[in-house]
Enzyme design. Structure first.
Site, PDB file in Angstrom:
ATOM      1  N   ARG A  57      20.352  22.603  27.281  1.00  0.00           N
ATOM      2  CA  ARG A  57      21.130  22.809  28.512  1.00  0.00           C
ATOM      3  C   ARG A  57      20.285  22.540  29.757  1.00  0.00           C
ATOM      4  O   ARG A  57      20.728  21.885  30.692  1.00  0.00           O
ATOM      5  CB  ARG A  57      21.660  24.245  28.529  1.00  0.00           C
ATOM      6  CG  ARG A  57      22.645  24.535  29.641  1.00  0.00           C
ATOM      7  CD  ARG A  57      23.059  25.988  29.588  1.00  0.00           C
ATOM      8  NE  ARG A  57      24.124  26.276  30.534  1.00  0.00           N
ATOM      9  CZ  ARG A  57      24.570  27.483  30.813  1.00  0.00           C
ATOM     10  NH1 ARG A  57      24.039  28.535  30.201  1.00  0.00           N
ATOM     11  NH2 ARG A  57      25.519  27.671  31.701  1.00  0.00           N
ATOM     12  N   GLU A  70      28.656  24.474  29.024  1.00  0.00           N
ATOM     13  CA  GLU A  70      29.110  25.374  30.094  1.00  0.00           C
ATOM     14  C   GLU A  70      28.413  26.734  30.009  1.00  0.00           C
ATOM     15  O   GLU A  70      27.867  27.211  30.985  1.00  0.00           O
ATOM     16  CB  GLU A  70      30.628  25.555  30.010  1.00  0.00           C
ATOM     17  CG  GLU A  70      31.430  24.299  30.351  1.00  0.00           C
ATOM     18  CD  GLU A  70      31.393  23.966  31.832  1.00  0.00           C
ATOM     19  OE1 GLU A  70      31.084  24.880  32.636  1.00  0.00           O
ATOM     20  OE2 GLU A  70      31.678  22.813  32.189  1.00  0.00           O
ATOM     21  N   ARG A  75      26.544  37.167  19.271  1.00  0.00           N
ATOM     22  CA  ARG A  75      26.877  38.507  18.797  1.00  0.00           C
ATOM     23  C   ARG A  75      26.242  38.750  17.437  1.00  0.00           C
ATOM     24  O   ARG A  75      26.056  37.836  16.634  1.00  0.00           O
ATOM     25  CB  ARG A  75      28.391  38.716  18.733  1.00  0.00           C
ATOM     26  CG  ARG A  75      29.127  37.818  17.743  1.00  0.00           C
ATOM     27  CD  ARG A  75      29.519  38.546  16.472  1.00  0.00           C
ATOM     28  NE  ARG A  75      30.148  37.647  15.525  1.00  0.00           N
ATOM     29  CZ  ARG A  75      29.511  37.054  14.543  1.00  0.00           C
ATOM     30  NH1 ARG A  75      28.222  37.256  14.398  1.00  0.00           N
ATOM     31  NH2 ARG A  75      30.137  36.256  13.695  1.00  0.00           N
ATOM     32  N   LYS A  77      26.733  41.211  14.133  1.00  0.00           N
ATOM     33  CA  LYS A  77      27.695  42.128  13.532  1.00  0.00           C
ATOM     34  C   LYS A  77      27.122  43.538  13.438  1.00  0.00           C
ATOM     35  O   LYS A  77      25.951  43.724  13.081  1.00  0.00           O
ATOM     36  CB  LYS A  77      28.084  41.650  12.127  1.00  0.00           C
ATOM     37  CG  LYS A  77      29.202  40.614  12.085  1.00  0.00           C
ATOM     38  CD  LYS A  77      29.656  40.376  10.665  1.00  0.00           C
ATOM     39  CE  LYS A  77      30.753  39.331  10.595  1.00  0.00           C
ATOM     40  NZ  LYS A  77      31.969  39.716  11.309  1.00  0.00           N
ATOM     41  N   SER A  81      31.153  46.545  11.026  1.00  0.00           N
ATOM     42  CA  SER A  81      31.778  45.250  10.756  1.00  0.00           C
ATOM     43  C   SER A  81      31.294  44.670   9.434  1.00  0.00           C
ATOM     44  O   SER A  81      32.071  44.080   8.677  1.00  0.00           O
ATOM     45  CB  SER A  81      31.480  44.274  11.892  1.00  0.00           C
ATOM     46  OG  SER A  81      32.069  44.700  13.099  1.00  0.00           O
ATOM     47  N   LYS A  85      33.584  43.831   6.044  1.00  0.00           N
ATOM     48  CA  LYS A  85      33.577  42.528   5.383  1.00  0.00           C
ATOM     49  C   LYS A  85      33.139  42.653   3.926  1.00  0.00           C
ATOM     50  O   LYS A  85      33.634  41.925   3.059  1.00  0.00           O
ATOM     51  CB  LYS A  85      32.678  41.549   6.134  1.00  0.00           C
ATOM     52  CG  LYS A  85      32.873  40.118   5.702  1.00  0.00           C
ATOM     53  CD  LYS A  85      32.692  39.148   6.833  1.00  0.00           C
ATOM     54  CE  LYS A  85      33.168  37.760   6.456  1.00  0.00           C
ATOM     55  NZ  LYS A  85      33.046  36.801   7.580  1.00  0.00           N
ATOM     56  N   ARG A 109      27.975  31.305  20.145  1.00  0.00           N
ATOM     57  CA  ARG A 109      29.108  30.494  20.623  1.00  0.00           C
ATOM     58  C   ARG A 109      28.645  29.599  21.761  1.00  0.00           C
ATOM     59  O   ARG A 109      28.022  30.061  22.723  1.00  0.00           O
ATOM     60  CB  ARG A 109      30.257  31.376  21.086  1.00  0.00           C
ATOM     61  CG  ARG A 109      31.485  30.604  21.581  1.00  0.00           C
ATOM     62  CD  ARG A 109      32.641  31.547  21.864  1.00  0.00           C
ATOM     63  NE  ARG A 109      33.002  32.257  20.661  1.00  0.00           N
ATOM     64  CZ  ARG A 109      33.470  33.503  20.638  1.00  0.00           C
ATOM     65  NH1 ARG A 109      33.592  34.191  21.760  1.00  0.00           N
ATOM     66  NH2 ARG A 109      33.789  34.080  19.498  1.00  0.00           N
ATOM     67  N   GLU A 171      25.938  31.545  12.235  1.00  0.00           N
ATOM     68  CA  GLU A 171      27.196  30.841  12.464  1.00  0.00           C
ATOM     69  C   GLU A 171      27.243  30.382  13.927  1.00  0.00           C
ATOM     70  O   GLU A 171      27.060  31.186  14.841  1.00  0.00           O
ATOM     71  CB  GLU A 171      28.407  31.722  12.187  1.00  0.00           C
ATOM     72  CG  GLU A 171      29.715  30.966  12.389  1.00  0.00           C
ATOM     73  CD  GLU A 171      30.942  31.856  12.340  1.00  0.00           C
ATOM     74  OE1 GLU A 171      31.790  31.646  11.461  1.00  0.00           O
ATOM     75  OE2 GLU A 171      31.054  32.763  13.193  1.00  0.00           O
ATOM     76  N   HIS A 187      42.515  36.677  20.456  1.00  0.00           N
ATOM     77  CA  HIS A 187      41.765  37.815  19.916  1.00  0.00           C
ATOM     78  C   HIS A 187      42.280  39.132  20.499  1.00  0.00           C
ATOM     79  O   HIS A 187      42.455  40.123  19.770  1.00  0.00           O
ATOM     80  CB  HIS A 187      40.281  37.646  20.229  1.00  0.00           C
ATOM     81  CG  HIS A 187      39.433  38.774  19.736  1.00  0.00           C
ATOM     82  ND1 HIS A 187      39.100  38.933  18.403  1.00  0.00           N
ATOM     83  CD2 HIS A 187      38.859  39.817  20.400  1.00  0.00           C
ATOM     84  CE1 HIS A 187      38.355  40.020  18.267  1.00  0.00           C
ATOM     85  NE2 HIS A 187      38.188  40.568  19.453  1.00  0.00           N
TER      86      HIS A 187
END
Length: 241
Positions: A57, A70, A75, A77, A81, A85, A109, A171, A187
Site C-alpha cells: 500500500r 483502500e 480479526r 477469532k 467463536s 465452530k 480483510r 484467511e 452481516h
C-alpha cells in the site's frame, strides 16, 4: 492525595476464586496458558500479512499512479467463536485437531478500489515466496445465492518463534468498497434476525447485491476511460485450489 486504585477483581470475584480448590484453579491456569500458546501464532500470522499489505500500500501511494488498496482490517477469532465452530464441524476438542480443521482463526480483510485491483493485489501478495496458497474461493466470479461477493484465500505464512518457525494459516478476504458495504449490511441483518432473514428482506438484499455489482462495473469502466485503457473489463481470475 491520589485516590487508591480500584481493585482488579470485585469482592465477589475474589470470593469465588477463593472457593475454588487449588487443583481446579491450577487446571484453569494451565488451560489459559495453553490457549495463549495456541492463539499467539495466529496473531503473529495476522501481523505478517498486514505488514506485507501495508508495504504494498505504501509503495503504491509513493511510487505509482494510484493506490488500489483502500484499507485493511483484521480479526482473531475469540475462544467462544472457535468453540462454536468446533461444534459445527464436529471437530475433536483438542488444539492439534483445531489447528488441522479450522483455517480461519486468523483473518485479514483487504478492501480495494476496483474489481481488477482485487485480483491484482491477490497476485502480488501470493507471488511472494514465503506465502503459500492453500485454498481459493472466488465468490466474485461465482457469487453466493444471496449475492455475496468476495475473493477468499487461505494462505500459510511462517511465523518465527523462539522455538523455531511455525506455519500459520491466515484467511484473506479481498473485495471492493461496494462489496464491503453490502457485506457489512448483510452481516448486521443476519445478526439481528439470528440467521432467519425474512423472505422480502432477503430479496431486497439480493437485489442490492446486483446494484452494488453494477456500480463496480460502471466505476471500473469510468476508471479505465480516465486512464486511457479503453472500455471493457478483463480480470485474471485465480484458479481455485
Amino acid at each position: 492525595m491520589d485516590p487508591a486504585p480500584a481493585p482488579l477483581l470485585s469482592t465477589r470475584a475474589i470470593e469465588a476464586l477463593q472457593s475454588i480448590d487449588p487443583a481446579t484453579l491450577s487446571e484453569v491456569q494451565a488451560f489459559r496458558d495453553d490457549f495463549a500458546r495456541f492463539i499467539m501464532p495466529y496473531k503473529f500470522g495476522i501481523d505478517e500479512i498486514s505488514t506485507k499489505v501495508s508495504i504494498l500500500r505504501e509503495e503504491f501511494a509513493e511510487l505509482h499512479e494510484y493506490n488500489p488498496i483502500e484499507h485493511i482490517s483484521s480479526r482473531l477469532k475469540s475462544a467462544e467463536s472457535i468453540e462454536q465452530k468446533v461444534i459445527r464441524k464436529n471437530c475433536e476438542p483438542s488444539f492439534d485437531a483445531i489447528r488441522e480443521a479450522i483455517t480461519d482463526i486468523a483473518g485479514v480483510r483487504i478492501v480495494c478500489s476496483f474489481v481488477s485491483d482485487v485480483y491484482r493485489v491477490f497476485e502480488l501478495l501470493t507471488a511472494q515466496e514465503n506465502v503459500r496458497v492453500l485454498r481459493v474461493k472466488d465468490y466474485i466470479a461465482h457469487p453466493k445465492p444471496n449475492g455475496y461477493k468476495s475473493l477468499h484465500v487461505i494462505v500459510e505464512v511462517p511465523v518465527f518463534l523462539s522455538a523455531g518457525p511455525v506455519a500459520v494459516p491466515v484467511e484473506i478476504q479481498l473485495r471492493t468498497v461496494a462489496m464491503d458495504f453490502w457485506a457489512s449490511l448483510e452481516h448486521k441483518i443476519y445478526y439481528k434476525y439470528d440467521g432467519e432473514i425474512p423472505e422480502t428482506l432477503l430479496r431486497d438484499l439480493t437485489a442490492a447485491a446486483g446494484t452494488a455489482g453494477q456500480l463496480d462495473i460502471t466505476m471500473e469502466d469510468i476508471h479505465r476511460q480516465v486512464r486511457g485503457d479503453g472500455g471493457g473489463l478483463h480480470y485474471a481470475l485465480p484458479v481455485s485450489v
